[in-house]
Scaffold this active site. Sequence first.
Site, PDB file in Angstrom:
ATOM      1  N   ASP A 259      -2.432  -0.619   9.646  1.00  0.00           N
ATOM      2  CA  ASP A 259      -1.319  -0.652  10.593  1.00  0.00           C
ATOM      3  C   ASP A 259      -1.758  -0.613  12.052  1.00  0.00           C
ATOM      4  O   ASP A 259      -1.011  -1.061  12.926  1.00  0.00           O
ATOM      5  CB  ASP A 259      -0.355   0.495  10.301  1.00  0.00           C
ATOM      6  CG  ASP A 259       0.465   0.239   9.047  1.00  0.00           C
ATOM      7  OD1 ASP A 259       0.637  -0.937   8.690  1.00  0.00           O
ATOM      8  OD2 ASP A 259       0.914   1.208   8.411  1.00  0.00           O
TER       9      ASP A 259
ATOM     10  N   TYR B 196       8.131   1.855   7.293  1.00  0.00           N
ATOM     11  CA  TYR B 196       7.711   3.245   7.495  1.00  0.00           C
ATOM     12  C   TYR B 196       7.741   3.633   8.965  1.00  0.00           C
ATOM     13  O   TYR B 196       7.489   2.819   9.853  1.00  0.00           O
ATOM     14  CB  TYR B 196       6.293   3.461   6.965  1.00  0.00           C
ATOM     15  CG  TYR B 196       6.236   4.184   5.631  1.00  0.00           C
ATOM     16  CD1 TYR B 196       6.415   5.560   5.558  1.00  0.00           C
ATOM     17  CD2 TYR B 196       5.993   3.490   4.447  1.00  0.00           C
ATOM     18  CE1 TYR B 196       6.362   6.231   4.341  1.00  0.00           C
ATOM     19  CE2 TYR B 196       5.936   4.147   3.223  1.00  0.00           C
ATOM     20  CZ  TYR B 196       6.111   5.520   3.188  1.00  0.00           C
ATOM     21  OH  TYR B 196       6.059   6.183   1.979  1.00  0.00           O
TER      22      TYR B 196
END
Length: 760
Positions: free
Chosen positions: A400, A484
């Site tokens: 990420d 998320y």
Amino acid sequence: MATTQEQKATPNILNNTTTTTSSWADPLRNRPSVATVISAVDSFSDPPPNTTSTTKGIPVMTRAQTCHPLDPLSAAEISVAVATVRAAGATPEVRDSMRFVEVVLVEPDKQVVALADAYFFPPFQPSLLPRTKGGPLIPTKLPPRKARLVVYNKRSNETSIWIVELREVHAATRGGHHRGKVISSEVVPNVQPPMDAVEYAECEAAVKDFPPFREAMKRRGIEDMDLVMVDAWCVGYHSEADAPSRRLAKPLIFCRTESDCPMENGYARPVEGIHILVDMQNMEILEFEDRKLIPLPPADPLRNYTSGETRGGVDRSDVKPLQIIQPEGPSFRVNGHFIQWQKWNFRIGFTPREGLVIYSVAYIDGSRGRRPVAHRLSFVEMVVPYGDPNDPHYRKNAFDAGEDGLGKNAHSLKKGCDCLGYIKYFDAHFTNFNGGVETIENCVCLHEEDHGILWKHQDWRTGLAEVRRSRRLTVSFICTVANYEYGFFWHFYQDGKIEAEVKLTGILSLGALQPGESRKYGTTIAPGLYAPVHQHFFVARMDMAVDCKPGEAFNQVVEVDVKIEEPGKNNVHNNAFYAEEKLLKSESEAMRDCNPLSARHWIVRNTRTVNRTGQLTGYKLVPGSNCLPMAGSEAKFLRRAAFLKHNLWVTPYVPGEMHPGGEFPNQNPRVGEGLATWVQKNRSLEEADIVLWYVFGITHIPRLEDWPVMPVERIGFMLMPHGFFNCSPAVDVPPSASDLDDKENGMSAKPIQNGMIAKL
């Protein structure tokens, strides 16, 4: 690409000539001495500090003294850097095809930072520089700031690194006349830079417009493309088909139930059985196959997480207001990006990749003055591997930070903030894909928190009791990466501790099931819907400086394990245990894992500074809950994430060694690039400028209670003083005002009896 020892001839993007440049990852590779820095600084020919010059009737600020060398790039500086690079393009086609992935500050050498803190920026700290005969030679200015740009050429599919000197920046406008100077430029072969939000939006549009995809959705009963969500995921690297010669994505598909409901949770209906491969350079569908018709999960009545009627429920009505007030304001002081609080001081920065960065952490310790603890703290990478071997979930191995950017995905906390009390916000500036400047307002939150009891003791003989409440200073930001949310927090405590904490929340990434099907690799959370098992790993990079001034390399790392004494004359009662220390002498010895059975921790010590008992001063890294990858040694994602194989790595400081999986993990074919490769040099750590790389993670076995929104889970670690102070620094914390008021009023705590608040 070149190593830190190599030089290589590369095509110059400015023209058709060849330029010899040093390693592209390391523009400030060689660390100069203080004398060299001062000499170089004095050679600049800019106007004196705090003056302005005029260019074609427009005021121009000299940048040397208006920004601290570690301040994040301003919007104006980013605009100048982009305009400088774009203007340097060899042809109009090259300029038009430039896409700006990242523009960040080139962080100067530690000696330059020391020079700035000693003589140019308050609080002036000349003790940071070593004493010289006849007194220090103070320069009149600091070096110009520099920007480092990662540029993707959409026409040629090339990635390049540019270094731009920001000698002058426009004071009046963002996008006008630029005064930057290109210092170097280099094409980096065989890499793909991080994806951008613009590309994600274009990918979604391209997939929705693809006729075979529309037909496949029609087979599943969906004709309204406004219901469809296309999340482009990087392909990772599983075989030569994923090589970085093409810029690729394999999207995940979801489908909302109601197009007219903006609060709809679209992740509640995953679309499976459709294989799509997208060329992100040209926005073309390279591969498409409707492999298996898996029915869409039925609309789950519990799918929405928004308030009250929007989710078909009723909110609680018995939550009373809780107000945090500070009538005299906060205890911290802010000067630009410099923070002072309860004997702590540090600077904050922000990058598109890491998000929040903490610089120059020090503690003011009475007569011992300013005592450094760390030069730089940040979260440099995170990896989320999924444990389901079925398609498409086995490919879900998100980097990420390196594939997307934690900072670029940060929230504006104007839209909702979990901080309470008196808050100081900081904005963040970064470039968008087309070179424009975007600002995330209220991106970083700084505030104080009450943290329960700091210490307490009651003397049973006298009945006298003393108690102190703990207060901590918290610096944080929150980002969203697809489904998320991650909150990143650095907490500073009055007793000298520093806590790093990550809070995980958001929505689970789901899969669809055939009627009557279940899977061992996940949890069924609703009819036709399951959540695969997965893990979240984070890498904290800590450039330590325990009692070290800039330029000093007097730290070492020891590992501490608690041992049970063998039975015998030293342990006749079989109750003895002790702490055993082991010096980690080299990088190969410093690849370590957590061991809660022995209370393992690690201490960074200064080899030349002692406390009042003659022990070396230090700070210890205390792990929290942790794990290692639940994957076989040949797992494909470990090719790019070899740094996950150990919880702790230790290296000597080298400026270019910043990213544990290499700078470009997207579609990276090189096995073990980054940290796992650097430590093969097996450099000495017995007395060095120490960098800790702490890898910590959580294994997520989803619960029904994680749906439709996952309550926050917390993981992290502590940096605690260990022999750093001569006694507890918490002893001088005064009683809180509320404690004093209670004593004056003859009152103590106010427990509830029979539903009423009782006075004692």
